[in-house]
Design an enzyme around this catalytic site. Structure first.
Site, PDB file in Angstrom:
ATOM      1  N   ASP A 166     -12.439  -5.191  -1.793  1.00  0.00           N
ATOM      2  CA  ASP A 166     -13.170  -6.585  -1.651  1.00  0.00           C
ATOM      3  C   ASP A 166     -14.394  -6.189  -1.260  1.00  0.00           C
ATOM      4  O   ASP A 166     -14.625  -4.985  -0.521  1.00  0.00           O
ATOM      5  CB  ASP A 166     -12.716  -7.660  -0.845  1.00  0.00           C
ATOM      6  N   MET A 209      -8.709  -1.962   9.102  1.00  0.00           N
ATOM      7  CA  MET A 209      -8.291  -2.272  10.489  1.00  0.00           C
ATOM      8  C   MET A 209      -7.166  -1.213  11.043  1.00  0.00           C
ATOM      9  O   MET A 209      -6.471  -1.492  11.987  1.00  0.00           O
ATOM     10  CB  MET A 209      -7.292  -3.727  10.192  1.00  0.00           C
ATOM     11  N   GLU A 210      -7.195  -0.160  10.469  1.00  0.00           N
ATOM     12  CA  GLU A 210      -6.078   0.768  11.078  1.00  0.00           C
ATOM     13  C   GLU A 210      -6.689   2.383  11.259  1.00  0.00           C
ATOM     14  O   GLU A 210      -6.354   3.129  12.221  1.00  0.00           O
ATOM     15  CB  GLU A 210      -4.787   0.819  10.295  1.00  0.00           C
ATOM     16  N   GLY A 226     -12.409  -3.215   2.747  1.00  0.00           N
ATOM     17  CA  GLY A 226     -13.700  -3.665   2.471  1.00  0.00           C
ATOM     18  C   GLY A 226     -14.909  -2.950   2.347  1.00  0.00           C
ATOM     19  O   GLY A 226     -15.130  -1.866   3.083  1.00  0.00           O
ATOM     20  N   GLU A 240       0.855  -1.233  -0.264  1.00  0.00           N
ATOM     21  CA  GLU A 240       0.046  -0.088  -0.012  1.00  0.00           C
ATOM     22  C   GLU A 240       0.825   1.154   0.071  1.00  0.00           C
ATOM     23  O   GLU A 240       0.286   2.398  -0.269  1.00  0.00           O
ATOM     24  CB  GLU A 240      -0.923   0.197   1.288  1.00  0.00           C
ATOM     25  N   VAL A 247     -12.923  -8.532   7.946  1.00  0.00           N
ATOM     26  CA  VAL A 247     -14.209  -8.734   7.641  1.00  0.00           C
ATOM     27  C   VAL A 247     -14.438  -9.691   6.515  1.00  0.00           C
ATOM     28  O   VAL A 247     -14.153  -9.294   5.197  1.00  0.00           O
ATOM     29  CB  VAL A 247     -15.266  -7.615   7.541  1.00  0.00           C
TER      30      VAL A 247
HETATM   31  N1  ADE Z   1      -8.773  -4.262   4.311  1.00  0.00           N
HETATM   32  C1  ADE Z   1      -9.149  -4.649   3.164  1.00  0.00           C
HETATM   33  N2  ADE Z   1     -10.482  -5.432   3.094  1.00  0.00           N
HETATM   34  C2  ADE Z   1     -10.731  -5.911   4.435  1.00  0.00           C
HETATM   35  C3  ADE Z   1     -11.895  -6.390   4.896  1.00  0.00           C
HETATM   36  N3  ADE Z   1     -12.669  -7.141   4.497  1.00  0.00           N
HETATM   37  N4  ADE Z   1     -11.750  -6.503   6.385  1.00  0.00           N
HETATM   38  C4  ADE Z   1     -10.923  -5.706   7.027  1.00  0.00           C
HETATM   39  N5  ADE Z   1      -9.931  -4.842   6.631  1.00  0.00           N
HETATM   40  C5  ADE Z   1      -9.773  -4.933   5.065  1.00  0.00           C
END
Ligand code: ADE
Length: 230
Positions: free
Chosen positions: A196, A172-173, A77, A11, A152
């Site tokens: 995603d 997540m950050e 996500g 990234e 997730v």
């Molecule tokens: N970063 C990218 N996709 C994610 C997901 N599905 N859950 C958490 N962090 C992510």
């Protein structure tokens, strides 16, 4: 100076390779890349995955470099039907979806001590980031980002986060970086491109789409470094 934080090397690659006169320095266990982009000062780091790594990186960055603003870049996500893979988002606010002291009577997501659920991003920074996306031909989606120490990948969790917090993006950050920035009175923004759908296909889509999605966000961030404070 603009501070840039990404969770994973993939990234940050494009941003790091675009910096000139890079000096590598280690502080608080984090490697920082200090350099210039089009004559503007920047410092960048890969923090690692999850809220704790994100928080310690942010604290070390602020204490060492006192950036004018921190931008969190990367992939995420989608929690929303309208947000598709490779779409790009700019956070208006963010929340830690796994913070839960509700058995003690608090609202879910509330961070005790500072007694808040959401962190607002810097308005000037978020508006500028939207302009930067537009200048590279991308229409960004303003959103609420939900962060937690969870990848997730199922419909139930996805629906819970979306419906509980009104969030359309999960990662997540971001909200851990926001938390540290809030405590240190440092402006912050979040730029995330969708890798995603945070659903049953997420573990297949994420590795395939990660690099392309990350580069879309990175291109806007490079513009941001160039234009911030103009
Ligand atoms: N970063 C990218 N996709 C994610 C997901 N599905 N859950 C958490 N962090 C992510």
């Amino acid at each position: 100076m603009v501070g840039i934080i990404a969770a994973m090397q993939i990234e940050l690659d494009l941003i790091k390779s675009s910096l000139d006169n890079v000096e590598e320095e280690k502080h608080g266990g984090v490697t920082f890349y200090k350099g210039e982009y089009k004559g503007r000062q920047a410092v960048a780091a890969v923090c690692g995955i999850g809220k704790v790594f994100a928080a310690l990186c942010t604290e070390a960055m602020i204490l060492t470099y006192s950036p004018d603003i921190i931008i969190n870049t990367g992939v995420a996500g989608s929690l929303s039907e309208g947000l598709h893979i490779l779409d790009c988002t700019v956070a208006e606010r963010c929340v830690q979806h796994d913070m839960d002291t509700s058995p003690l009577g608090d609202p879910v997501g509330m961070i005790s001590g500072i007694n808040r659920i959401y962190f607002d991003t810097d308005k000037y920074g978020a508006d500028l980031l939207c302009d930067c996306y537009k200048s590279i031909g991308v229409r960004p989606v303003p959103c609420t980002v939900a962060s937690g120490d969870v990848f997730v990948a199922d419909e139930e969790k996805k629906a819970y986060i979306r419906d509980t917090f009104g969030a359309s993006v999960c990662e997540m950050e971001g909200a851990a970086i926001a938390h540290v920035c809030y405590v240190n009175e440092t402006p912050f923004v979040i730029s995330r491109a969708i890798s995603d759908g945070a659903d049953g296909d997420a573990q297949i889509d994420f590795p395939v789409m990660c690099k392309t999605a990350a580069e879309r966000s990175s291109k806007a961030v490079l513009e941001f470094i160039k234009r911030y404070g103009e």
